[in-house]
Design a protein around this motif. Structure first.
Motif, mmCIF file in Angstrom:
data_model
loop_
_atom_site.group_PDB
_atom_site.id
_atom_site.type_symbol
_atom_site.label_atom_id
_atom_site.label_comp_id
_atom_site.label_asym_id
_atom_site.label_seq_id
_atom_site.Cartn_x
_atom_site.Cartn_y
_atom_site.Cartn_z
ATOM 1 N N ALA A 164 0.860 -1.179 0.000
ATOM 2 C CA ALA A 164 0.000 0.000 0.000
ATOM 3 C C ALA A 164 0.895 1.227 0.000
ATOM 4 O O ALA A 164 2.032 1.195 0.497
ATOM 5 C CB ALA A 164 -0.916 0.004 1.221
ATOM 6 N N ALA A 165 0.402 2.312 -0.551
ATOM 7 C CA ALA A 165 1.200 3.536 -0.610
ATOM 8 C C ALA A 165 1.359 4.135 0.774
ATOM 9 O O ALA A 165 0.396 4.210 1.540
ATOM 10 C CB ALA A 165 0.533 4.554 -1.535
ATOM 11 N N PRO A 166 2.563 4.551 1.136
ATOM 12 C CA PRO A 166 2.751 5.236 2.415
ATOM 13 C C PRO A 166 2.146 6.632 2.361
ATOM 14 O O PRO A 166 1.973 7.212 1.291
ATOM 15 C CB PRO A 166 4.278 5.300 2.563
ATOM 16 C CG PRO A 166 4.790 5.276 1.153
ATOM 17 C CD PRO A 166 3.823 4.434 0.371
ATOM 18 N N ALA A 167 1.819 7.153 3.506
ATOM 19 C CA ALA A 167 1.287 8.521 3.567
ATOM 20 C C ALA A 167 2.357 9.507 3.101
ATOM 21 O O ALA A 167 3.545 9.348 3.406
ATOM 22 C CB ALA A 167 0.851 8.843 4.988
ATOM 23 N N PHE A 168 1.922 10.511 2.372
ATOM 24 C CA PHE A 168 2.877 11.525 1.898
ATOM 25 C C PHE A 168 2.157 12.854 1.769
ATOM 26 O O PHE A 168 1.043 12.925 1.232
ATOM 27 C CB PHE A 168 3.469 11.130 0.541
ATOM 28 C CG PHE A 168 4.479 12.127 0.022
ATOM 29 C CD1 PHE A 168 5.774 12.128 0.509
ATOM 30 C CD2 PHE A 168 4.116 13.069 -0.930
ATOM 31 C CE1 PHE A 168 6.704 13.057 0.043
ATOM 32 C CE2 PHE A 168 5.032 13.995 -1.403
ATOM 33 C CZ PHE A 168 6.332 13.989 -0.914
ATOM 34 N N ALA A 169 2.777 13.902 2.246
ATOM 35 C CA ALA A 169 2.244 15.255 2.118
ATOM 36 C C ALA A 169 3.402 16.201 1.837
ATOM 37 O O ALA A 169 4.517 16.008 2.335
ATOM 38 C CB ALA A 169 1.512 15.673 3.390
ATOM 39 N N ALA A 170 3.150 17.212 1.019
ATOM 40 C CA ALA A 170 4.176 18.207 0.708
ATOM 41 C C ALA A 170 3.486 19.488 0.270
ATOM 42 O O ALA A 170 2.421 19.451 -0.373
ATOM 43 C CB ALA A 170 5.106 17.703 -0.395
ATOM 44 N N ALA A 171 4.096 20.612 0.588
ATOM 45 C CA ALA A 171 3.495 21.909 0.261
ATOM 46 C C ALA A 171 3.382 22.122 -1.242
ATOM 47 O O ALA A 171 2.501 22.863 -1.700
ATOM 48 C CB ALA A 171 4.321 23.026 0.893
ATOM 49 N N TRP A 172 4.250 21.485 -2.026
ATOM 50 C CA TRP A 172 4.240 21.705 -3.469
ATOM 51 C C TRP A 172 3.160 20.902 -4.187
ATOM 52 O O TRP A 172 2.898 21.123 -5.376
ATOM 53 C CB TRP A 172 5.611 21.398 -4.075
ATOM 54 C CG TRP A 172 6.136 20.025 -3.784
ATOM 55 C CD1 TRP A 172 6.969 19.665 -2.770
ATOM 56 C CD2 TRP A 172 5.873 18.826 -4.528
ATOM 57 N NE1 TRP A 172 7.248 18.315 -2.821
ATOM 58 C CE2 TRP A 172 6.587 17.782 -3.893
ATOM 59 C CE3 TRP A 172 5.113 18.539 -5.664
ATOM 60 C CZ2 TRP A 172 6.548 16.464 -4.360
ATOM 61 C CZ3 TRP A 172 5.075 17.228 -6.124
ATOM 62 C CH2 TRP A 172 5.792 16.212 -5.472
ATOM 63 N N LEU A 173 2.531 19.954 -3.504
ATOM 64 C CA LEU A 173 1.491 19.146 -4.136
ATOM 65 C C LEU A 173 0.177 19.921 -4.213
ATOM 66 O O LEU A 173 -0.291 20.438 -3.198
ATOM 67 C CB LEU A 173 1.260 17.852 -3.362
ATOM 68 C CG LEU A 173 2.132 16.649 -3.700
ATOM 69 C CD1 LEU A 173 1.791 15.484 -2.783
ATOM 70 C CD2 LEU A 173 1.975 16.240 -5.156
#
Length: 318
Positions: A164-173
């Motif tokens: 499963a995809a790991p959680a990911f967050a970024a300001a550029w998204l």
């Protein structure tokens, strides 16, 4: 039972081996699975909950520094680690001389392809038991059938990569739905024209998707930046690790990519995936997954923008 999987490279091949770990975990209660993999691809088996420990090797780096004392110290440490692993069996699904030699470092019964099935027939000499697997099968199915023959079970009918995809967050998204465009690949003849990417990206943007263009080296980043600059709302992603890329893919509504391992990762994560082939045939190594996964084009037959867009619309409507 404790086993060691040996599948060291390349990125697509390592991803194609994930269903082996998932199958083994389902078929053999209590099994413990370790995986020996090239260090640059170690993030892939780490995505699988079926894999207890990932053991990196650095064959590519060692070859360049064969006369370095540090290289031989690392090889010695690997030999001790594998010899002390307490493995009941070692399964080499790669079938190359380099992977067979790594398998010999581990304690345990060594299993692999027979000489007619192995990619390098000499590798079969280093296994304690070998198995015939048809060469005309897709790479994922070859891996699964080899494991099933080695451990005495029928391959489950459903294909499952077990990740499963790991959680990911970024300001550029962007906050809008994402379409990940995988424009980079290892060979120039596998590339799709920049003008075609721009046309596709603009059409996807009109459908409410924000195109995201990951890239690796400097040349790939320059290419991604050129394409992104011509598409409203598109983003050329900063450098990302494989785990971070998996997180970005996990947030996408669609992935479109050339013949690259990251397209296989998208399909493994069950992201609707369209793979574009221009210099190779996808029959044996194209994207395959439980979700929407389509291969377009082939050697000397690059797909047209209209065909790609129609397939993307089909994926998005599912």
């Amino acid at each position: 039972m404790r086993i060691l999987l040996v599948k060291t490279s390349s990125l697509g091949d390592v991803i194609h081996n994930l269903p082996v770990a998932a199958d083994l975990a389902r078929q053999i209660p209590g099994i413990e699975i370790d995986w020996c993999v090239e260090e640059s691809f170690a993030d892939i088996p780490r995505l699988s909950p079926a894999v207890r420990e990932t053991i990196p090797v650095a064959v590519r780096r060692w070859r360049k520094r064969l006369f370095s004392g540090a290289t031989w110290r690392e090889i010695g440490a690997l030999r001790r680690r594998l010899a002390g692993g307490g493995y009941d069996a070692v399964l080499d699904t790669q079938g190359l001389l380099k992977s067979a030699l790594i398998a010999t470092l581990a304690a345990g019964r060594r299993l692999g392809h027979d000489r007619n099935s192995a990619r390098e027939p000499l590798a079969a000499r280093f296994y304690d038991q070998t198995f015939a697997v048809p060469r005309e099968l897709h790479a994922v199915e070859r891996n699964r059938r080899l494991a099933a023959a080695a451990f005495g079970y029928a391959p489950p009918p459903a294909l499952d990569y077990g990740i499963a995809a790991p959680a990911f967050a970024a300001a550029w998204l962007p906050e809008t739905p994402l379409a990940v465009l995988l424009t980079a690949t290892s060979r120039d003849d596998k590339l799709w024209p920049e003008a075609d990417w721009i046309a596709l990206g603009r059409a996807l943007e009109k459908r409410g998707l924000s195109p995201i263009l990951p890239a690796g080296n400097a040349v790939e980043r320059e290419r991604a930046a050129r394409i992104a600059a011509a598409i409203p709302g598109a983003v050329a992603a900063p450098p990302l690790s494989i785990r971070e890329l998996a997180g970005v893919l996990g947030r996408a509504r669609l992935a479109v990519g050339v013949d690259t391992g990251l397209a296989h990762l998208a399909a493994a994560l069950q992201v609707p995936t369209v793979a574009l082939y221009t210099a190779t045939e996808p029959a044996l190594t194209g994207v395959a997954g439980a979700g929407f996964a389509r291969n377009l084009g082939g050697a000397g037959r690059p797909p047209a923008v209209g065909e790609v867009l129609a397939t993307a619309d089909e994926a998005l409507s599912g």
